[in-house]
Structure formats: C-alpha cells, structure tokens
Design an enzyme around this catalytic site. Structure first.
Site, PDB file in Angstrom:
ATOM      1  CB  SER A   1      42.833  37.587  46.549  1.00 40.69           C
ATOM      2  OG  SER A   1      42.446  36.803  45.461  1.00 40.69           O
TER       3      SER A   1
ATOM      4  NE  ARG B   1      38.374  28.887  42.209  1.00 40.71           N
ATOM      5  CZ  ARG B   1      37.451  29.652  42.793  1.00 40.71           C
ATOM      6  NH1 ARG B   1      37.806  30.731  43.444  1.00 40.71           N
ATOM      7  NH2 ARG B   1      36.185  29.360  42.710  1.00 40.71           N
TER       8      ARG B   1
ATOM      9  CE  LYS C   1      38.435  31.492  47.068  1.00 39.85           C
ATOM     10  NZ  LYS C   1      39.519  32.469  46.850  1.00 39.85           N
TER      11      LYS C   1
END
Lengths: 216, 216
Positions: free
Chosen positions: B109, B40, B138
C-alpha cells in the site's frame, strides 16, 4: 529435539507493565533468574510486533536466554526467534512445523490431558498447562486445571511442562512438586514493584521444590 | 516477475457482508468478472484466518483467480496463497521477500509517491494506491490522493498500480484513465445487493476506459 530451560518463564504483557518498557522489565527479570521469555503482543501491528521482537532478541541473545514469540510464526521467523508459542486459536502445530527451520521450538497451550497428548503426538517441544489457577491476566480461559490437572498431564506426556495462570511465590513450589518442569508468569513479574527481586524469589521457590522433590 | 491481472480486485470485509458468507460473495463477484481476491481478516484468530483462507483458496484455484492475503505472511505461507498485501504498518517487504518462495506476489500500500518508489526499489510486485477517494471502509487512512496522485505515481513507477478507496461504478473509469492498471473495491462489491451484477458493471467501466485509453 532441542530442550530449553523452562524453569522460570516470563510472558510479557505491555498493559500490565505500569509504564515501564518491556525491555527494562525483561532485563531486571533475567537478572533475577528468568530462564525463558515469551513476547506476547495481542494489540500491536505486525511492524510494531517485529520491531519489539528485534529489540528483545538483541537484548536476550548475548545473555543466552531464549525468546519465544506468542502466536505469530511470521514474526518469529522474521526476527529469528528461538520459537513460537501456539494457543488453541493459533496456527496448528503441523502447519507451523512445516514452515519452521530445524531446531525451532514450538510450544502448545493445553487446557486438558487430551490437548497435551495431541500436542505431543503432533511434535510439540513443550506444553504450557493453562490455566493452573484462576487468573485475571487472560480472559476466556478454560476452568483452572489445578495441581490435579498437572499430575494427570504429567502422567500422560513426556514433554517438558510449564504451568501458567495465577502462579506466584506462594504456590510456585506446589506446581513444580506436582510435576511441572517450570512455571510461567505474567503479572507476578511484569506488574511487580521490582521484577528482579520477584524473579529471584520465584526462582528460589522452584529450586527448593526441585531439591525437595529429588530428596523425597 | 509474475504479473497478475489486477483489473478488478476484490478486498473482503466480513463486517460489510450483510450476513452473507465471504465465500458466497466471492463466488458471485468472480462470476461477474473479479480478477483477483484479497482476504482481509483484521479481527480473526490465526486459526480462523487460516481456515477462511483455505476455504477461499479451494474455491478460487479451480477457476484460476489468485488469492492474496492481507498483512499475514504466516497465513499466506501456511495455505499456499498466491501472495500477501502489506500496508505501511505490516511487515517490511524485504523481510517478507526473504521468507517467501519464488514467484510469491507481494503488494504494498502506498499513500504517496515516495511510498510507491520505495516499494518498487525494494521489490514489490504491485502497488495499491490508497486511498484514491475518501472511504468509510478503513479508518486512519491518509488524505485521498485523487486522480492527480495516481498520475504522479504512474509517472514515477513501472509496477502495476491498483487504486483503492471510494471507487465505484461512477468513478472507476477515471481511475483507469489516470493510469491505474486496476481498481480494488471493498464495499462496492461486498455490500452490494448483487455482487455479481455490481462486478460486471465495474468490469465494463474498466474495459471501456481501457479501450478509450488505447484509442486516444
């Protein structure tokens, strides 16, 4: 190789649009004479970038104006855009060409003669000479190349050249006279009071510079 | 459909790596038992993202650990990664599937049962249940789904499920017991003093929870 009309090339910038939609600005600018549109979305999520690109493509395809996507080949391929514009921090042209379909346009930003020659050698369709003049639109750009830089790149490569950076009505003709095939603008159209009038004025400068060039 | 081993799924985060390279953290975590790695890079340029992905792929392919790319299908296709992980703000799965080669893994997700069912209907390979617990890694995530959320999604879809968000050594077993096929972690490995030891401890929790589950 497919060759577009790069005469007056609009690069979008949502932050400069003064509350107007990109669609409205593009519509007016195309009515004024824009020949090519690049959608640049540096802050958008992938989903939002794709949604914006689809809207713009639906608007541009019926009028025959090509849509180029800034940086993101995934977005360009997803929506079926005409091409992608790659900066020196974006995907390598050789990687993009491998993933792209036949006839897909790949433009490369060149900040030097060396960049331009390398882009041509690797199969670029056109070169964006950046920046021609100092510009507040983009940060972290190389020093301005000026008209001298355009002439040097014109002498070194045969590809279509589009100047970008600080180009306005008062200097567009000089950029064409120096050897560019077109001028790309951001703020001169996106932030204009009337993008249609501004595009028409720029287009006239370009047309006159070409006529003068061919009669010299 | 290709099915990976999602048991212990590492998601990278450069900002949490405490000065160590992603390559070093991944190497240690894989030695400790990580079965799948997702790269990521939310801040990197496309060129830099591709360079990082190539390095990681060269490291993971010889040891047979799959590499999944977060968000960016262009990066995944360019380097030849095993798949892409798409959040609710990333590309639509139907668009990604159209551009991806056969056998390419697409993870989605899901923040609700509805998300998970939709992802399965549209051809996802696995589902990341996010977030299971509250997490500082996050921002802008949905409310935690908890073990109850995992059980509800487990009852609704047949796809492999990977829990993510606030999972650590002390709660990983419960996530597996609730029906997840694996646990995904960021800070529990990326920020660990010793990613290898931390991975081995997590892996043991997962293995024990499975043994307990199958003997119940």
């Amino acid at each position: 190789m497919r060759r577009l009309d790069y005469s007056l090339y609009l690069v979008t910038d949502r932050a400069l649009s003064r509350g107007r939609t990109i669609g409205d600005i593009v519509k007016a600018a195309v009515a004024g004479g824009v020949t090519c549109v690049q959608l640049r979305e540096k802050e958008a999520s992938t989903r939002s970038f794709i949604a914006h690109a689809r809207l713009l493509l639906a608007q541009l395809q019926p009028v025959g104006i090509p849509l180029i996507i800034n940086d993101r080949l995934d977005v360009a391929l997803t929506v079926g855009a005409d091409g992608v514009h790659l900066g020196q921090q974006d995907m390598e042209i050789t990687d993009a060409r491998r993933l792209a379909p036949a006839g897909f346009i790949i433009g490369i930003s060149a900040e030097s003669v060396e960049d331009a020659v390398r882009a041509q050698d690797r199969g670029a369709d056109y070169i964006g000479i950046s920046p021609v003049y100092a510009t507040p639109t983009k940060k972290d750009t190389a020093p301005p190349l000026g008209l001298k830089g355009i002439r040097r790149i014109r002498a070194a490569v045969r590809l279509p050249l589009v100047g970008i950076g600080g180009i306005r009505e008062d200097n567009a003709a000089a950029v064409i006279a120096a050897g560019a095939d077109g001028v790309a603008v951001v703020s001169a159209l996106v932030a204009a009071d009337c993008p249609r009038t501004a595009a028409a004025a720029l287009k006239q400068c370009i047309t006159l510079a070409r006529q003068k060039g061919s009669s010299d």
